[in-house]
Design a protein around this motif. Structure first.
Motif, short mmCIF file in Angstrom:
data_model
loop_
_atom_site.label_atom_id
_atom_site.label_comp_id
_atom_site.label_asym_id
_atom_site.label_seq_id
_atom_site.Cartn_x
_atom_site.Cartn_y
_atom_site.Cartn_z
N UNK A 99 -34.45 -12.49 72.83
CA UNK A 99 -34.64 -13.93 73.01
C UNK A 99 -35.74 -14.44 72.10
N UNK A 100 -36.84 -13.68 72.03
CA UNK A 100 -37.94 -14.11 71.16
C UNK A 100 -37.50 -14.17 69.69
N UNK A 101 -36.73 -13.18 69.27
CA UNK A 101 -36.28 -13.16 67.88
C UNK A 101 -35.32 -14.30 67.60
N UNK A 102 -34.47 -14.61 68.57
CA UNK A 102 -33.51 -15.68 68.37
C UNK A 102 -34.11 -17.07 68.53
N UNK A 103 -35.25 -17.14 69.21
CA UNK A 103 -35.84 -18.46 69.45
C UNK A 103 -36.58 -19.01 68.24
N UNK A 104 -36.88 -18.14 67.29
CA UNK A 104 -37.55 -18.64 66.08
C UNK A 104 -36.59 -19.56 65.34
N UNK A 105 -37.04 -20.72 65.04
CA UNK A 105 -36.15 -21.69 64.41
C UNK A 105 -35.91 -21.30 62.96
N UNK A 106 -34.69 -21.49 62.53
CA UNK A 106 -34.32 -21.16 61.16
C UNK A 106 -34.55 -22.39 60.29
N UNK A 107 -35.27 -22.23 59.21
CA UNK A 107 -35.60 -23.36 58.36
C UNK A 107 -34.94 -23.24 56.99
N UNK A 108 -33.74 -22.73 56.97
CA UNK A 108 -33.03 -22.62 55.71
C UNK A 108 -32.56 -24.00 55.25
N UNK A 109 -32.49 -24.18 53.95
CA UNK A 109 -32.09 -25.48 53.39
C UNK A 109 -30.65 -25.48 52.92
N UNK A 110 -29.92 -24.44 53.21
CA UNK A 110 -28.53 -24.37 52.79
C UNK A 110 -27.67 -25.22 53.73
N UNK A 111 -26.47 -25.52 53.27
CA UNK A 111 -25.57 -26.32 54.10
C UNK A 111 -25.09 -25.45 55.27
N UNK A 112 -24.81 -26.07 56.37
CA UNK A 112 -24.33 -25.34 57.53
C UNK A 112 -25.42 -24.85 58.45
N UNK A 113 -26.65 -25.28 58.24
CA UNK A 113 -27.72 -24.79 59.10
C UNK A 113 -27.56 -25.30 60.53
N UNK A 114 -26.97 -26.48 60.68
CA UNK A 114 -26.77 -26.99 62.04
C UNK A 114 -25.79 -26.13 62.81
#
Length: 113
Positions: free
Chosen positions: A29-44
């Motif tokens: 859960x901790x690993x998955x809770x880190x928000x991903x800040x990638x700038x590629x398309x499809x991040x949502x």
């Protein structure tokens, strides 16, 4: 005699398995809770799937915590009848651990917000 042996074996396995499973799920859960800040398309789309997985793992941890808490409550009742101080303290610790597992997803939300 056989029933006592079975009960002791189950308790030994549970004492080893519950902390390991709980910690593994908490790390996930901790690993998955880190928000991903990638700038590629499809991040949502990726973050939506990660949020679903995070909520699923949180629900599993809460469910395991509920079982552990109920187990501790029943163990505390049996220990009160036997008037055994060591078993009573272990049951209280198990209840506390179950409550922490039940509240883990909410605590994680507060810490990551």
């Amino acid at each position: 005699m056989e029933n006592l042996f079975r009960k002791a074996t189950i308790q030994k396995l549970a004492k080893k398995a519950v902390p390991v499973v709980g910690m593994a799920l908490l790390v996930a859960v901790c690993a998955l809770s880190l928000s991903m800040t990638a700038h590629a398309s499809g991040t949502q789309a990726i973050t939506a799937k990660m949020n679903k997985l995070k909520s699923l793992v949180g629900a599993v941890i809460s469910g395991i915590g509920t079982v552990v808490c109920l187990w501790g409550i029943s163990e505390l009742g049996m220990a009160m009848q036997a008037n055994d101080g060591m078993t009573q303290s272990q049951a209280i610790k198990r209840i506390g651990g179950g409550l922490v597992m039940i509240l883990a997803p909410q605590v994680l939300t507060v810490l990551t917000a």
